[in-house]
Scaffold this active site. Structure first.
Site, PDB file in Angstrom:
ATOM      1  CB  ALA A  49      -0.910   0.004   1.225  1.00  0.00           C
ATOM      2  CD  GLU A  50      -0.952   3.664  -3.351  1.00  0.00           C
ATOM      3  OE1 GLU A  50      -0.907   2.442  -3.105  1.00  0.00           O
ATOM      4  OE2 GLU A  50      -1.818   4.181  -4.093  1.00  0.00           O
ATOM      5  CG  ASN A  51      -1.331   3.795   3.036  1.00  0.00           C
ATOM      6  OD1 ASN A  51      -1.006   2.829   2.347  1.00  0.00           O
ATOM      7  ND2 ASN A  51      -2.297   3.737   3.921  1.00  0.00           N
TER       8      ASN A  51
END
Lengths: 219, 255, 255, 219
Positions: A49-51
């Site tokens: 997840a790019e967060n």
């Protein structure tokens, strides 16, 4: 045209077939999120997840959500063994560095050379690109997971995108409610049609040139 | 679709491979843990090798020893410094395995200074913080950075400069990557998640990202799931291979 | 000798001050912990405010509420996104306190989209990873970064470009800083060392570095020495003030 | 001229007087390292090491050194309460961002406008700059701690440095075995002389223009 959840789940299940054992995969917001629930039995997959998380798992049970354990689409997830947390620069470091095997992204339009448009509808909506440019440009394999046509029935698979691009020549495969299409150096190739859909239906719903595989499969 | 040459080939998943050219089949090994001799297969004459460490602290001792014994030569080394003659990458230099260094200083290794003066060793200096950011930039897939350190000194001479829209001038410093990067971790799990030990962390986390193929030497290798996900410093995705450390064989400079 | 206007004035040490213009005397408080009303003194109309968080997760709720109640307006906000209408920085936008946004998307806050369409809100988009690196670059004192993401799209239009010596073209993306940065930490010690909670880490660590004056809202504030030095994510040197969090007052979008 | 440890310790002690309560301080390699042992009683100081540590303490007892707990000069240190470890990009982030209150650096030459040369002796030694450029250019206050003259007796405080610079107009104060000199907008100002040293001796050992404070002190 409103599409039922069954159709969407079938599309997601087909996309999940592209996940090979050991892959690191990023799923875009919306329809692609459903892919996580269809990973074929026995295939180890690491979702990114790019967060700032590597190794998230399935949706938690209702009532057991953790507001600080969220995928990039804002939905609660769980933590798998071997997971790690990091800041978003490191998350995008992984992406730009080419360490992601696969991303599944939504699409507004796909061009016949694999151009992807999914962040802006001129004169209508400007949601912004979020992380889609990095994912489309840098993941090793990019699947566009989208309905075959827009709500008004107009084709989304075009000779050239008319909306501003997310990335050029980025998409490797298009999976829709009607078909599975590969982006090859020679152009688009129809590989599979959905159950109950004819090749002719796919061709007429597609405005890009579309070659048909010698022996198209079914999904 | 990645623009790199490692196109979307599902068969590539059968190998342990970074984004670069090195690829190595590890089917027999669960996870990324490999014996030292497998690690040696990736080293070759003329290669670019990046290393973690600062004055030798945090430089993987077992890998350095193995590289030395393997006889590879004509190396380009990228890292903070040239170590001490018997510490860190120092022995590789003393034994003439290195033809080029990209570092911030060589003051602690007089042999490196002598080889440079004698024209045997090419040395390119970057200010330490600039060097660190160049390596990190490579590690996170940037093309480079803009920095004003050393702008009006000889360290800036001959470098590209750029005036930003606000009128301020910066040096353009290109990103650095390497065919192989080696780091020293305190702990690794079998998927390559890494923890470091105190100031031995130094250059290791970003060197780990900047290798096209990254090998972590770990003091301790634990099963997946044993490390606290909040504490992991280097996520395993950046690590291609893990070898067991045999410990520091050198005597520290301050001893 | 620092080139900034905060010259080497030893009296500056009597104040809690970042490298920028905000300075605030905190003599009465041990360490950097301050009551919320002291934090409010640093906010003013027309200021640039940077915030941690991703879809509102990790955005400091108590500070956002206090800023909203304080009535400051004409803010330039820098952060990942515009939150949801009732989550993250969303309420500041809904209540028309924001005149300019530098973000990667506003898709989750339709009010922001409407204000943009109506010409009430200026929005500048950066690809998310580029935005993160621009903020980090500001936080570590770089002038900017070189990146190829979006190079051949409208996201690259009108931007400075640069051809590196190897012939590859990059976009030049300038560093971002802000007068004040606000972050949400799980734990802080009284010297400002911070830990974050799972994916609430997101933009917070580099936003903390990019503020000229950085305020951390912490769920828990502990004495100096209680945090494991290996686990600290943000070293206290980047944090100028700590306030106690009163918890998330909003209902999450997925609820 | 060989200088005894007593003289060096006195220089270090004088430099330590410049550390105010609450400062974050980075000490360069060599002579500046000695400053840590002379911090005046009751002043809280946080030492930063650019390899990646904030909050190190005194030298450990012999035999209790930890090879992985080392300052940037390669010497064993200890951990104070509130310490943190981080990678070297973050260490230099602190420095470039202007978060360091003071650095004490060695010098080969200092120019009268505060130019510092300390990384290269042309034709002789090229040790490299290490982190000195960042520290000299970015710390809020820079003290050059150096013997007043070179080993051959030639002045090190010059109108202009002849060696390549580490940083321009960087030094705020010069502390030597003979004197304490401030770098002011109007040039160098002799503030203090060492015990037993005359103003005349300092002036004759200095080739830069050097104004003398109305009432120079003694250290």
């Amino acid at each position: 045209m409103e599409v039922g959840l069954g159709v969407k789940q079938r599309m997601a299940a087909r996309a999940a077939q592209e996940i090979c054992d050991g892959m690191v995969v990023n799923l875009g917001i919306g329809l692609p999120t459903l892919v996580a629930d269809h990973v074929p039995e026995g295939r180890r997959v690491t979702f990114q997840a790019e967060n700032g998380m590597l190794g998230y798992g399935r949706t938690p049970e209702r009532g057991r959500e953790d507001p600080n354990l969220i995928n990039a689409g804002g939905l609660p997830v769980t933590e798998e063994a071997g997971a790690s947390y990091f800041d978003s620069t490191i998350a995008f470091g992984m992406i730009r560095r080419g360490r992601l095997d696969l991303t599944v992204l939504g699409a507004l339009q796909v061009g016949e050379r694999g151009d992807l448009a999914n962040w802006l509808v001129p004169g209508q909506r400007v949601p912004g690109m979020g992380g889609a440019m990095e994912l489309a440009q840098k993941a090793r394999k990019v699947i566009a997971l989208t309905l075959h046509t827009a709500k008004d029935g107009s084709p989304k698979i075009l000779p050239e995108c008319t909306f501003p691009l997310t990335a050029r020549e980025a998409v490797d495969m298009i999976i829709t409610d009607l078909a599975v299409i590969e982006v090859t150096p020679d152009g688009l190739l129809l590989k599979e049609v959905a159950e109950g859909v004819s090749v002719g239906q796919v061709l007429s719903a597609t405005s890009a040139r579309l070659a048909v595989d010698r022996n198209p499969g079914c999904f | 679709m990645s623009r790199a040459d490692d196109a979307a080939d599902p068969t590539a998943l059968q190998t342990v491979a970074g984004p670069g050219k090195v690829a190595l089949t590890l089917a027999a090994e669960p996870g990324k843990v490999a014996p030292l001799n497998r690690a040696l297969e990736v080293f070759h004459d003329g290669m670019t090798l990046m290393f973690g460490g600062f004055g030798g602290v945090g430089t993987p001792p077992t890998l350095i020893r193995a590289i030395l014994e393997s006889g590879v030569r004509d190396l380009t080394l990228i890292g903070n410094d040239s170590g001490f003659p018997e510490v860190g990458v120092g022995p590789l230099i003393v034994n003439r395995r290195v033809s080029r260094l990209i570092v911030s200083h060589i003051g602690s290794n007089p042999v490196a200074g002598k080889q440079m003066t004698d024209g045997e060793l090419r040395v390119e200096f970057s200010p330490q913080g600039t060097l660190a950011e160049r390596i990190r930039a490579g590690g996170v897939g940037l093309g480079g950075i803009l920095v004003d350190v050393g702008l009006d000194t000889i360290a800036g001479e001959g470098k590209q400069m750029l005036v930003l829209e606000d009128g301020v001038t910066y040096l353009v410093e290109s990103a650095l990557t390497a065919e192989v990067a080696i780091v020293h971790a305190r702990k690794a799990d079998r998927s390559g998640n890494l923890l470091f030990d105190k100031t031995a962390r130094n250059f290791n986390p970003f060197v780990a990202m900047a290798g096209d193929f990254t090998i972590a030497e770990a003091d301790e290798i634990v099963p997946v799931g044993e490390l606290d996900p909040e504490e992991i410093v280097t996520p395993g995705i950046f690590v291609d291979m893990i070898v067991q450390s045999e410990g520091v064989g050198w005597k520290w400079a301050w001893e």
